[in-house]
Scaffold this motif. Structure first.
Motif, PDB file in Angstrom:
ATOM      1  N   GLU A  88       0.808  -1.220   0.000  1.00 18.57           N
ATOM      2  CA  GLU A  88       0.000   0.000   0.000  1.00 18.57           C
ATOM      3  C   GLU A  88       0.845   1.275   0.000  1.00 18.57           C
ATOM      4  N   ASP A  89       2.159   1.146   0.119  1.00 21.86           N
ATOM      5  CA  ASP A  89       3.047   2.304  -0.007  1.00 21.86           C
ATOM      6  C   ASP A  89       3.354   2.625  -1.465  1.00 21.86           C
ATOM      7  N   THR A  90       2.917   1.776  -2.374  1.00 23.32           N
ATOM      8  CA  THR A  90       3.153   2.009  -3.792  1.00 23.32           C
ATOM      9  C   THR A  90       2.481   3.295  -4.244  1.00 23.32           C
ATOM     10  N   ALA A  91       3.270   4.200  -4.810  1.00 22.66           N
ATOM     11  CA  ALA A  91       2.766   5.508  -5.235  1.00 22.66           C
ATOM     12  C   ALA A  91       3.898   6.288  -5.876  1.00 22.66           C
ATOM     13  N   VAL A  92       3.542   7.405  -6.471  1.00 15.01           N
ATOM     14  CA  VAL A  92       4.543   8.395  -6.864  1.00 15.01           C
ATOM     15  C   VAL A  92       4.755   9.304  -5.659  1.00 15.01           C
ATOM     16  N   TYR A  93       5.998   9.478  -5.281  1.00 18.85           N
ATOM     17  CA  TYR A  93       6.333  10.284  -4.114  1.00 18.85           C
ATOM     18  C   TYR A  93       6.871  11.641  -4.571  1.00 18.85           C
ATOM     19  N   TYR A  94       6.342  12.689  -3.954  1.00 16.73           N
ATOM     20  CA  TYR A  94       6.720  14.051  -4.299  1.00 16.73           C
ATOM     21  C   TYR A  94       7.312  14.751  -3.091  1.00 16.73           C
ATOM     22  N   CYS A  95       8.366  15.523  -3.319  1.00 12.49           N
ATOM     23  CA  CYS A  95       8.837  16.408  -2.265  1.00 12.49           C
ATOM     24  C   CYS A  95       8.291  17.803  -2.534  1.00 12.49           C
ATOM     25  N   ALA A  96       8.138  18.566  -1.468  1.00 11.97           N
ATOM     26  CA  ALA A  96       7.545  19.891  -1.580  1.00 11.97           C
ATOM     27  C   ALA A  96       8.165  20.822  -0.553  1.00 11.97           C
ATOM     28  N   ALA A  97       8.137  22.115  -0.868  1.00  7.20           N
ATOM     29  CA  ALA A  97       8.708  23.134   0.008  1.00  7.20           C
ATOM     30  C   ALA A  97       7.642  24.152   0.378  1.00  7.20           C
ATOM     31  N   ASP A  98       7.657  24.542   1.631  1.00  4.16           N
ATOM     32  CA  ASP A  98       6.675  25.486   2.180  1.00  4.16           C
ATOM     33  C   ASP A  98       7.425  26.676   2.769  1.00  4.16           C
ATOM     34  N   ARG A  99       7.085  27.874   2.312  1.00  2.00           N
ATOM     35  CA  ARG A  99       7.798  29.070   2.775  1.00  2.00           C
ATOM     36  C   ARG A  99       7.369  29.538   4.155  1.00  2.00           C
ATOM     37  N   THR A 100       6.270  28.987   4.674  1.00  3.70           N
ATOM     38  CA  THR A 100       5.809  29.436   5.980  1.00  3.70           C
ATOM     39  C   THR A 100       6.541  28.697   7.092  1.00  3.70           C
ATOM     40  N   VAL A 101       6.346  29.137   8.307  1.00  5.32           N
ATOM     41  CA  VAL A 101       7.059  28.573   9.452  1.00  5.32           C
ATOM     42  C   VAL A 101       6.449  27.250   9.895  1.00  5.32           C
ATOM     43  N   ALA A 102       5.130  27.187   9.878  1.00  5.70           N
ATOM     44  CA  ALA A 102       4.456  26.003  10.402  1.00  5.70           C
ATOM     45  C   ALA A 102       4.452  24.884   9.371  1.00  5.70           C
ATOM     46  N   ALA A 103       4.720  23.671   9.801  1.00 12.50           N
ATOM     47  CA  ALA A 103       4.709  22.516   8.910  1.00 12.50           C
ATOM     48  C   ALA A 103       3.274  22.076   8.673  1.00 12.50           C
TER      49      ALA A 103
END
Length: 123
Positions: A88-103
């Motif tokens: 069930e972990d099969t997928a396309v994995y994407y990384c992303a960046a957030d300019r705000t402080v909170a995750a």
């Protein structure tokens, strides 16, 4: 900011993979970084996030205890160590960046996206 993800592949259930995401630009260390995934026919979902200093991490319940997110700001790189992989972990994995402080855990929180890397777990 440009993000380049790599490290995906085909692995058997129970195995492991390590994804990497390299970012361009000198402001990487100020961004929250996240990993998301999208399986065929499903919406993109949150996997993990890490704050700018690497001291705070957040995980989806489905991967907590199996995946570890980390970052090396000197190398402009964020990692996702994936252990005990399941089909069930099969997928396309994407990384992303957030300019705000909170995750954030929503895809809408993130400003920049990599191209994705395919992870396939065979059972």
């Amino acid at each position: 900011v440009q993000l380049q993800a790599s490290g995906g592949g085909l692995v058997q259930a129970g195995g492991f993979l390590r994804l990497s995401c390299v970012a361009s630009g000198r402001t990487f260390s100020s961004y929250v970084m996240g990993w998301f995934r999208q399986a065929p026919g499903k919406e993109r979902e949150f996997v993990a996030a890490i704050n700018w200093a690497g001291r705070s991490t957040y995980y989806a319940d489905s991967v907590n205890g199996r995946f570890t997110i980390s970052r090396n700001n000197a190398k402009n790189t964020v990692y996702l160590q994936m252990n005990s992989l399941k089909s069930e972990d099969t997928a396309v994995y994407y990384c992303a960046a957030d300019r705000t402080v909170a995750a954030g855990k929503s895809a809408y929180d993130y400003d920049y996206w990599g191209q994705g890397t395919q992870v396939t777990v065979s059972s």
